[in-house]
Write a protein that holds these residues in place. Structure first.
Motif, short mmCIF file in Angstrom:
data_model
loop_
_atom_site.label_atom_id
_atom_site.label_comp_id
_atom_site.label_asym_id
_atom_site.label_seq_id
_atom_site.Cartn_x
_atom_site.Cartn_y
_atom_site.Cartn_z
N THR A 1 14.79 -22.86 -16.04
CA THR A 1 13.36 -22.95 -15.75
C THR A 1 13.09 -22.68 -14.28
OG1 THR A 1 13.12 -24.60 -17.51
CG2 THR A 1 11.32 -24.41 -15.92
N MET B 1 13.25 -19.00 -13.73
CA MET B 1 12.02 -18.34 -14.17
C MET B 1 10.89 -18.54 -13.16
SD MET B 1 9.98 -18.89 -17.76
CE MET B 1 11.48 -18.55 -18.69
N ILE C 1 4.50 -11.53 -19.32
CA ILE C 1 4.76 -12.24 -20.56
C ILE C 1 5.47 -11.34 -21.57
CG2 ILE C 1 3.68 -13.61 -22.41
CD1 ILE C 1 1.37 -14.15 -20.56
N VAL D 1 9.08 -11.77 -22.92
CA VAL D 1 9.34 -12.78 -23.95
C VAL D 1 9.34 -12.12 -25.33
CG1 VAL D 1 8.51 -14.92 -24.99
CG2 VAL D 1 8.29 -14.57 -22.52
N PHE E 1 12.49 -10.20 -25.73
CA PHE E 1 13.60 -11.10 -25.99
C PHE E 1 13.62 -11.54 -27.45
CE2 PHE E 1 15.13 -15.50 -26.35
CZ PHE E 1 16.42 -15.34 -25.89
N VAL E 2 12.46 -11.82 -28.03
CA VAL E 2 12.39 -12.23 -29.43
C VAL E 2 12.86 -11.11 -30.35
CG1 VAL E 2 10.82 -12.91 -31.29
CG2 VAL E 2 10.57 -13.93 -29.03
N ILE F 1 17.53 -13.80 -16.59
CA ILE F 1 16.09 -14.08 -16.51
C ILE F 1 15.46 -13.26 -15.40
CG2 ILE F 1 14.43 -15.87 -15.88
CD1 ILE F 1 16.10 -17.85 -17.44
#
Length: 710
Positions: free
Chosen positions: A244, A247, A366, A369, A372-373, A657
Motif C-alpha cells: 500500500t 502504491m 485506475i 487495476v 491486472f484483473v 506496482i
C-alpha cells in the motif's frame, strides 16, 4: 545543376495540414476483420480445450499418490481413506526422487497408514515372530492386503506380497522416504552405516544414497517450505501495508511530477544513489564483522538446502560479492548521468507534460487495476487448464519384476487378467503394477499438442490484454494533446471512449500485433526447451549457437514490442489497420529519428529510476522493520525464520506496482511525442495553422520558439 531530392516515399510522405483534424478520428471502420475472426475462433477453441481438459483431467492425481493398483492414497470414501502414505517395496529400484514423485518407480507400491520406524527384514521377522506374534502384525501393515506368511525367501519373491526389508523412513509429500541424515560428514540411516537388505546382501549408505539420490535435499526443502509459509503467515499484514505504501508513493510521485518535475528528477537520482550507497555500506559492515570459518567445516554445511541457505548469509564472500555488484550499479548510474546531462532538461519538460495530461485524465491511473484483473484471469485459466491436461488419462499398468531379467518387463498389462497369463510362470515374482497416467485414445495422443496450444493461447491473450490497454491509453492521451484549449476541449470520458473504439473497431488489429509478439515469444520458449533437453549432448559450438539464438530472439522481441506500441498509438489516432499503422509509425519515427533517440533514452532512464526508488524506499523500511531495527518506533514481527523472505517479497511487489503506474506514464509520454511529431508536420505555428504543443515542449525539442498559437 539542381540537386536531386530524395523520394519522399523512402521515409513516407509527411502529414499535410487538415483544418478538420482535431484528434482521434471519430468515423472508423473495423480493421483486420479476418484476424479478428481467427482470434475469436482461437478463443472459442481455447474454451473448448478447457472444457475437454476439465472433463478428462483429475487434479487428485497430483494431490494424492497412487498405489500399484491405481488407487489413490488417503482419498475419502475409499478403502485407502486412512492410508495416506505411499510405501515402496524396494527402494533400490528407484533411481532418484524424481522417479518416485512421478510414480514411475519400478517396484510394488502400496498405501500405508504410517512409515516404518525400524530396520526389519522378512527373515528376521520370521525368526522373531516365533517368540512374539506382534512382529508379524507390525510387518504385515507394509504388505499387500491378502498377504500370508511364507517359509522361504524364494516364495516371498515369487508371491511379491511383502517387501524383503523395511527401513526407517518418514513421510514427505505423502511418500515414505528413507530417513537419511549426516553426522560429522557421514551418511547414516537411523544409527547404522551398513544394513541387510533382506535378500542376503549387505548394503552401505553409499548404495542407498545412490538409489535415492537427492532425497536429503528434498526433505530439507520441506523444512524450508514450512518455514517460508510460517514467515508469510506472520508478516502478511506488514507485506500488505508495504505494498500500500508503494502504491501511495507511486501515486504521489506522479502527482508531484507536474509541479516539481525538476526537483523530483534530482530526488530520483540522489534517492537511488543514496539507497544503493546504504546497501554498499551495510554489505561492508557485514563483510567486516564476519570471521572467516575454517575451510574444514564448510563440508559439513554442504548437506541440505537449509544449511546451504544459512551458510550463504554467513560467508564473507557473499557480502563482498554483493558489495561489488552494488558498487558497479552505482558507477553505471553515475556514468549514464554524465552522458545524459545535456538531455536532462528534455526529460523534465516531458515529465511535466505527461503529469499535466494524467492530472486531466485521473482515470488513467485506475486503468492498471483493470489490466491486472484481466491478466489474473488469463493466468488462472492457463494454470488450471495445464493442470487438468497434465492429469488427463487413465491408469497405465506395466509388468515389473523385482529381481532378475524377464522378456516381458516394462510391457503394458491388464491387472484383471494378468494372473491368468503365462507371465507369472515365465517370470517368477513379476507383477502388473501401476506405472503412470496415459492412454491410447486420440485425445491422449494429442496431450502434448494441447499443452502447446494452451501455452500459445496464454501468450496471445496476455499480449492482447496489454495491447488493449496501450491502445486505450493512447487514445485518451491523444484526445488530451489535440485539444486546443485544455481542459475545455477535452472530450468527456476520453479513456472510456478510447477503450470502446479499440474493442469495437480494432480487436483484429490488436490481435494481429499480439499474435506476432506471441509467436516470437513461443520460438524463444521452444529454443529454451530444446536447449534443456539436449544440454548433455551439446558441445561448445552448440552452446555458442544457442547463445546467438537467444540474443537474436531477445532483440527481435524488443523491436516488435517497440513497433507494436507505436502502431497502437497510430491505430488509436487514425483507426487504420495494423500494417498501415505500423508503416506510418515507422516512417514518422524515421523522419524524427534524432528526437526519438533523445526522448526514449531519457524518459526510460528516468522512469526506471522512479521504479527503483519506490521499491528501494519500501525495501529499506522493510529491512529495518524485519531485522528489528525500528523497535523504538514500531514493533514488527519478531519470530521470523528468514527475514529476507518478506523483504524480497516486498521489494519485488513494490517494483511491480511502481511498474504498473509508471507504465501509464510511459505510454503517456510516447503518445504525446508521436502527436508532437504529427503536429510539427501538419502545422507551422502561424495564426492559420497553430501548434497544439505547449511552447516549453516545442522549444526544448526543436530548439526554437513556436509561432502564434492558441
Amino acid at each position: 545543376m539542381a540537386r536531386k531530392r530524395k523520394p519522399p516515399s523512402s521515409q513516407g510522405d509527411p502529414r499535410r495540414y487538415d483544418p478538420d483534424f482535431q484528434g482521434p478520428t471519430a468515423k472508423r471502420t473495423c480493421t483486420d476483420v479476418i484476424c479478428c475472426l481467427i482470434f475469436l475462433l482461437f478463443i472459442l477453441g481455447y474454451v473448448l480445450l478447457g472444457l475437454l481438459a476439465w472433463a478428462h483431467g483429475d487434479p487428485r492425481k497430483m494431490a494424492y499418490p497412487t498405489d500399484s493398483q491405481g488407487h489413490f492414497c488417503g482419498q475419502k470414501g475409499t478403502p485407502n481413506e486412512n492410508k495416506t502414505v505411499l510405501f515402496y517395496f524396494n527402494i533400490f529400484r528407484c533411481t532418484g526422487p524424481s522417479m518416485m514423485l512421478q510414480l514411475q518407480c519400478s517396484t510394488t507400491q502400496i498405501c500405508v497408514s504410517r512409515c516404518p520406524e525400524r530396520f526389519l527384514t522378512y527373515l528376521d521377522m520370521q525368526f522373531l515372530n516365533k517368540e512374539d506374534k506382534n512382529y508379524w502384525e507390525y510387518y504385515r501393515q507394509f504388505c499387500k492386503a491378502k498377504a500370508k506368511p511364507v517359509e522361504t525367501l524364494r516364495d516371498l519373491l515369487i508371491s511379491g506380497d511383502c517387501p524383503v526389508a523395511v527401513y526407517p523412513s518418514r513421510p514427505f509429500l505423502q511418500r515414505c522416504i528413507p530417513d537419511l541424515s549426516a553426522i560429522n560428514g557421514t551418511w547414516t540411516l537411523g544409527s547404522r552405516m551398513k544394513f541387510e537388505d533382506g535378500s542376503g546382501q549387505t548394503r552401505t549408505m553409499v548404495e542407498l544414497r545412490e538409489a535415492a539420490k537427492g532425497i536429503s535435499d528434498v526433505i530439507n526443502a520441506r523444512t524450508i517450505g514450512l518455514k517460508l509459509l510460517e514467515d508469510y503467515s506472520t508478516s502478511w499484514k506488514w507485506i500488505l501495508i508495504g505494498l500500500t505504501v508503494a502504491m501511495a508513493l507511486s501515486w504521489t510521485f506522479l502527482i508531484l511530477l507536474r509541479f516539481t518535475a525538476g526537483f523530483l528528477f534530482w530526488f530520483f537520482i540522489f534517492g537511488v544513489l543514496g539507497i544503493i550507497g546504504y546497501g554498499i555500506w551495510y554489505c561492508f559492515l557485514e563483510y567486516s564483522s564476519i570471521q572467516q570459518r575454517p575451510q574444514s567445516t564448510f563440508w559439513m554445511y554442504g548437506f541440505g538446502i537449509q544449511r546451504r541457505v544459512n551458510m550463504f548469509f554467513h560467508l564473507k564472500e557473499t557480502w563482498f560479492s554483493m558489495m561489488l555488484i552494488l558498487s558497479a550499479i552505482e558507477i553505471i548510474i553515475i556514468i549514464v548521468l554524465i552522458f545524459l546531462r545535456t538531455r536532462i532538461r528534455v526529460a523534465i519538460i516531458l515529465l511535466q507534460e505527461g503529469s499535466k495530461a494524467i492530472s486531466y485524465l485521473p482515470s488513467a491511473l485506475i486503468y492498471p487495476v483493470l489490466t491486472f484483473v484481466l491478466l489474473s484471469i488469463c493466468i488462472s485459466y492457463w494454470a488450471v487448464t495445464a493442470v487438468f491436461l497434465a492429469t488427463s488419462g487413465v491408469p497405465i499398468f506395466k509388468v515389473m519384476v523385482p529381481a532378475g531379467q524377464c522378456m516381458y518387463e516394462d510391457e503394458t498389462c491388464d491387472p484383471e487378467i494378468f494372473p491368468y497369463t503365462n507371465i507369472p510362470k515365465d517370470c517368477p515374482g513379476a507383477s502388473c503394477n501401476f506405472a503412470f497416467y496415459g492412454g491410447r485414445s486420440m485425445y491422449h495422443n494429442y496431450i502434448l499438442t494441447f499443452q502447446v496450444y494452451n501455452l500459445f493461447a496464454f501468450l496471445w491473450l496476455i499480449n492482447f490484454v496489454i495491447a488493449l490497454g496501450q491502445c486505450a491509453l493512447a487514445g485518451a492521451f491523444a484526445s488530451y494533446y489535440w485539444a486546443m484549449k485544455k481542459p475545455e476541449d477535452i472530450p468527456p470520458y476520453p479513456l472510456f471512449s478510447a477503450f470502446g473504439r479499440a474493442v469495437r473497431y480494432h480487436t483484429g488489429s490488436l490481435a494481429f500485433g499480439s499474435l506476432i509478439l506471441a509467436s516470437v515469444q513461443m520460438f524463444k520458449v521452444i529454443v529454451e526447451y530444446l536447449d534443456r533437453r539436449l544440454k548433455k549432448a551439446q558441445n561448445s559450438a552448440a552452446q555458442f549457437l544457442h547463445c546467438c539464438l537467444q540474443c537474436c530472439f531477445w532483440c527481435l522481441e524488443k523491436m516488435v514490442k517497440f513497433l507494436n506500441r507505436n502502431a497502437y498509438i497510430m491505430i488509436a489516432l487514425y483507426g487504420k489497420n495494423f500494417c498501415e499503422s505500423t508503416r506510418d509509425a515507422f516512417y514518422l519515427l524515421m523522419r524524427n529519428i534524432l528526437k526519438v533517440t533523445v526522448t526514449d533514452e531519457v524518459t526510460y532512464f528516468v522512469l526506471l529510476l522512479g521504479k527503483i526508488l519506490v521499491s528501494g524506499i519500501v525495501g529499506v523500511l522493510a529491512f529495518l522493520l524485519f531485522t528489528e531495527r525500528l523497535q523504538i518506533i514500531v514493533e514488527g514481527p519478531t519470530t521470523l525464520n528468514y527475514y529476507w523472505v518478506p523483504f524480497l517479497t516486498l521489494v519485488f511487489g513494490s517494483y511491480m506496482i511502481a511498474h504498473g503506474f509508471f507504465s501509464v506514464y510511459s505510454m503517456c509520454v510516447e503518445t504525446i511525442f508521436i502527436c508532437f511529431c504529427e503536429d510539427l508536420e501538419r502545422n507551422d505555428g502561424s495564426a492559420e495553422k497553430p501548434y497544439f504543443v505547449t511552447p516549453s515542449l516545442h522549444s526544448i525539442l526543436t530548439k526554437k520558439r513556436p509561432g502564434p498559437q492558441r
